[in-house]
Design an enzyme around this catalytic site. Structure first.
Site, PDB file in Angstrom:
ATOM      1  N   TRP A   1      40.289  44.797  30.752  1.00 39.52           N
ATOM      2  CA  TRP A   1      40.890  44.561  29.428  1.00 39.52           C
ATOM      3  C   TRP A   1      39.794  44.208  28.418  1.00 39.52           C
ATOM      4  O   TRP A   1      39.768  44.733  27.301  1.00 39.52           O
ATOM      5  CB  TRP A   1      41.905  43.422  29.552  1.00 39.52           C
ATOM      6  CG  TRP A   1      42.628  43.078  28.290  1.00 39.52           C
ATOM      7  CD1 TRP A   1      43.776  43.649  27.817  1.00 39.52           C
ATOM      8  CD2 TRP A   1      42.255  42.076  27.340  1.00 39.52           C
ATOM      9  NE1 TRP A   1      44.137  43.066  26.625  1.00 39.52           N
ATOM     10  CE2 TRP A   1      43.222  42.097  26.307  1.00 39.52           C
ATOM     11  CE3 TRP A   1      41.194  41.173  27.247  1.00 39.52           C
ATOM     12  CZ2 TRP A   1      43.166  41.246  25.204  1.00 39.52           C
ATOM     13  CZ3 TRP A   1      41.133  40.321  26.154  1.00 39.52           C
ATOM     14  CH2 TRP A   1      42.114  40.359  25.154  1.00 39.52           C
TER      15      TRP A   1
ATOM     16  N   ASP B   1      45.529  40.720  37.877  1.00 36.85           N
ATOM     17  CA  ASP B   1      44.339  41.567  37.892  1.00 36.85           C
ATOM     18  C   ASP B   1      44.198  42.300  36.558  1.00 36.85           C
ATOM     19  O   ASP B   1      45.194  42.656  35.931  1.00 36.85           O
ATOM     20  CB  ASP B   1      44.462  42.572  39.054  1.00 36.85           C
ATOM     21  CG  ASP B   1      43.127  43.175  39.414  1.00 36.85           C
ATOM     22  OD1 ASP B   1      42.081  42.645  38.977  1.00 36.85           O
ATOM     23  OD2 ASP B   1      43.117  44.194  40.135  1.00 36.85           O
TER      24      ASP B   1
ATOM     25  N   ARG C   1      31.685  36.423  43.433  1.00 33.46           N
ATOM     26  CA  ARG C   1      31.181  36.950  42.155  1.00 33.46           C
ATOM     27  C   ARG C   1      30.052  36.061  41.639  1.00 33.46           C
ATOM     28  O   ARG C   1      29.809  34.982  42.173  1.00 33.46           O
ATOM     29  CB  ARG C   1      32.321  36.983  41.132  1.00 33.46           C
ATOM     30  CG  ARG C   1      33.403  37.981  41.505  1.00 33.46           C
ATOM     31  CD  ARG C   1      34.472  38.043  40.446  1.00 33.46           C
ATOM     32  NE  ARG C   1      35.513  38.994  40.814  1.00 33.46           N
ATOM     33  CZ  ARG C   1      36.528  39.334  40.036  1.00 33.46           C
ATOM     34  NH1 ARG C   1      36.637  38.801  38.832  1.00 33.46           N
ATOM     35  NH2 ARG C   1      37.422  40.207  40.438  1.00 33.46           N
TER      36      ARG C   1
ATOM     37  N   LEU D   1      47.537  43.922  48.438  1.00 31.74           N
ATOM     38  CA  LEU D   1      47.809  42.487  48.371  1.00 31.74           C
ATOM     39  C   LEU D   1      46.533  41.658  48.216  1.00 31.74           C
ATOM     40  O   LEU D   1      46.598  40.508  47.778  1.00 31.74           O
ATOM     41  CB  LEU D   1      48.566  42.020  49.620  1.00 31.74           C
ATOM     42  CG  LEU D   1      50.047  42.391  49.668  1.00 31.74           C
ATOM     43  CD1 LEU D   1      50.665  41.932  50.980  1.00 31.74           C
ATOM     44  CD2 LEU D   1      50.807  41.775  48.490  1.00 31.74           C
TER      45      LEU D   1
ATOM     46  N   GLU E   1      37.658  36.029  48.229  1.00 30.80           N
ATOM     47  CA  GLU E   1      36.622  37.048  48.022  1.00 30.80           C
ATOM     48  C   GLU E   1      36.065  37.002  46.594  1.00 30.80           C
ATOM     49  O   GLU E   1      34.864  37.216  46.387  1.00 30.80           O
ATOM     50  CB  GLU E   1      37.189  38.446  48.314  1.00 30.80           C
ATOM     51  CG  GLU E   1      37.535  38.709  49.781  1.00 30.80           C
ATOM     52  CD  GLU E   1      38.779  37.973  50.284  1.00 30.80           C
ATOM     53  OE1 GLU E   1      39.676  37.674  49.478  1.00 30.80           O
ATOM     54  OE2 GLU E   1      38.839  37.681  51.499  1.00 30.80           O
ATOM     55  N   ASN E   2      36.926  36.699  45.613  1.00 34.90           N
ATOM     56  CA  ASN E   2      36.452  36.598  44.214  1.00 34.90           C
ATOM     57  C   ASN E   2      35.350  35.550  44.065  1.00 34.90           C
ATOM     58  O   ASN E   2      34.539  35.615  43.144  1.00 34.90           O
ATOM     59  CB  ASN E   2      37.589  36.188  43.260  1.00 34.90           C
ATOM     60  CG  ASN E   2      38.655  37.228  43.052  1.00 34.90           C
ATOM     61  OD1 ASN E   2      39.795  36.895  42.752  1.00 34.90           O
ATOM     62  ND2 ASN E   2      38.312  38.502  43.193  1.00 34.90           N
TER      63      ASN E   2
ATOM     64  N   HIS F   1      38.786  36.697  30.850  1.00 35.03           N
ATOM     65  CA  HIS F   1      39.369  35.602  31.653  1.00 35.03           C
ATOM     66  C   HIS F   1      39.985  34.532  30.757  1.00 35.03           C
ATOM     67  O   HIS F   1      41.012  33.950  31.092  1.00 35.03           O
ATOM     68  CB  HIS F   1      38.297  34.976  32.554  1.00 35.03           C
ATOM     69  CG  HIS F   1      37.827  35.899  33.633  1.00 35.03           C
ATOM     70  ND1 HIS F   1      38.690  36.635  34.413  1.00 35.03           N
ATOM     71  CD2 HIS F   1      36.583  36.225  34.064  1.00 35.03           C
ATOM     72  CE1 HIS F   1      38.002  37.364  35.280  1.00 35.03           C
ATOM     73  NE2 HIS F   1      36.721  37.142  35.081  1.00 35.03           N
TER      74      HIS F   1
ATOM     75  N   ARG G   1      51.838  42.468  41.058  1.00 36.30           N
ATOM     76  CA  ARG G   1      50.409  42.588  40.809  1.00 36.30           C
ATOM     77  C   ARG G   1      50.198  43.462  39.577  1.00 36.30           C
ATOM     78  O   ARG G   1      50.704  44.580  39.505  1.00 36.30           O
ATOM     79  CB  ARG G   1      49.697  43.234  42.007  1.00 36.30           C
ATOM     80  CG  ARG G   1      48.200  43.392  41.745  1.00 36.30           C
ATOM     81  CD  ARG G   1      47.467  44.126  42.862  1.00 36.30           C
ATOM     82  NE  ARG G   1      46.042  44.170  42.550  1.00 36.30           N
ATOM     83  CZ  ARG G   1      45.065  43.838  43.371  1.00 36.30           C
ATOM     84  NH1 ARG G   1      45.334  43.471  44.603  1.00 36.30           N
ATOM     85  NH2 ARG G   1      43.800  43.898  42.984  1.00 36.30           N
TER      86      ARG G   1
END
Ligand code: IPE
Ligand code: MG
Length: 215
Positions: free
Chosen positions: A7, A2, A53, A169, A49-50, A19, A162
């Protein structure tokens, strides 16, 4: 893994750039892990869930998956690393599915080292998928059959790390995490260094694991 977006934001760059740099670290981090004695690692690239996007972002990440597989294909073979993508890959294009399949087939008999990428992966998906596989084979649903039908094939993580500062999680290996040690780092994924990994491993090695039993 993550923190790519934050960043990049800190550097006034696009999320895609974050990415790209984040993706370029994955294989190096795997190699550092094996250098330090860890033989099996799964990298959580995209959660179920990502996938909600923007299409631009998910598409870009799927292309990063392609370029990193292509870049490291020979190295996987040379170093006898079993490669697998875990997760629901059904929505990927046929070309990408084909590349994943070719790489998985070429490395499937390697047993010592494993590098898995979790893509469109959810721990809930993994459990449901395992139940459905067991049912379709007329197997009873027991602890052992379910564990074996999971995408990780009865290989549970000793340690889950993580990056990015959040302590959750986020649908990662919900069944398999039963006795994993958990480590949460404030470091954003693209900033992770060999020293960070050494420190995590030192801490892991010093931890007494009881697995619920009085020892
Ligand atoms: C992690 O970085 C990589 C993926 C989930 C694809 P994020 O994209 O979640 O980065 P942040 O959390 O916005 O910084
Ligand atoms: Mg995030």
């Amino acid at each position: 893994m993550d923190g790519n977006g934050r960043w990049a934001h800190n550097k006034h760059e696009s999320r895609q750039y974050g990415h790209k740099i984040g993706s370029s670290k994955v294989y190096d981090v795997y190699k550092i892990c094996t250098d330090l004695g860890c033989k099996s690692a799964t990298f959580f690239a995209m959660s179920s869930e990502n996938m909600q996007r923007d299409n631009d972002e998910t598409e870009f990440i799927s292309q990063l998956l392609v370029s990193s597989i292509e870049k490291h294909f020979l190295d996987l073979l040379e170093n006898k690393i079993k490669f697998k993508v875990i997760g629901d890959t059904s929505s990927l294009s046929n070309d990408i599915k084909q590349l994943i399949n070719t790489t998985e087939q070429a490395t499937k008999n390697f047993t010592e080292f494993k590098m898995y990428i979790a893509y469109n992966y959810g721990g809930q998906w993994d459990i449901l998928n395992a139940v459905n596989l067991a049912l379709s084979n007329n197997d009873s649903i027991t602890h052992d059959t379910l564990s074996n039908y999971l995408s990780t094939e009865n290989d549970f993580p000793d340690l889950i790390v993580r990056t990015g500062g959040y302590k959750r999680l986020s649908n990662f290996m919900l069944w398999q995490a039963v006795y994993s040690e958990l480590e949460f780092l404030d470091i954003l994924w693209p900033d992770i260094s060999r020293r960070d990994i050494e420190l995590i491993f030192e801490q892991y090695t010093a931890t007494k694991r009881n697995f619920g039993i009085v020892k």
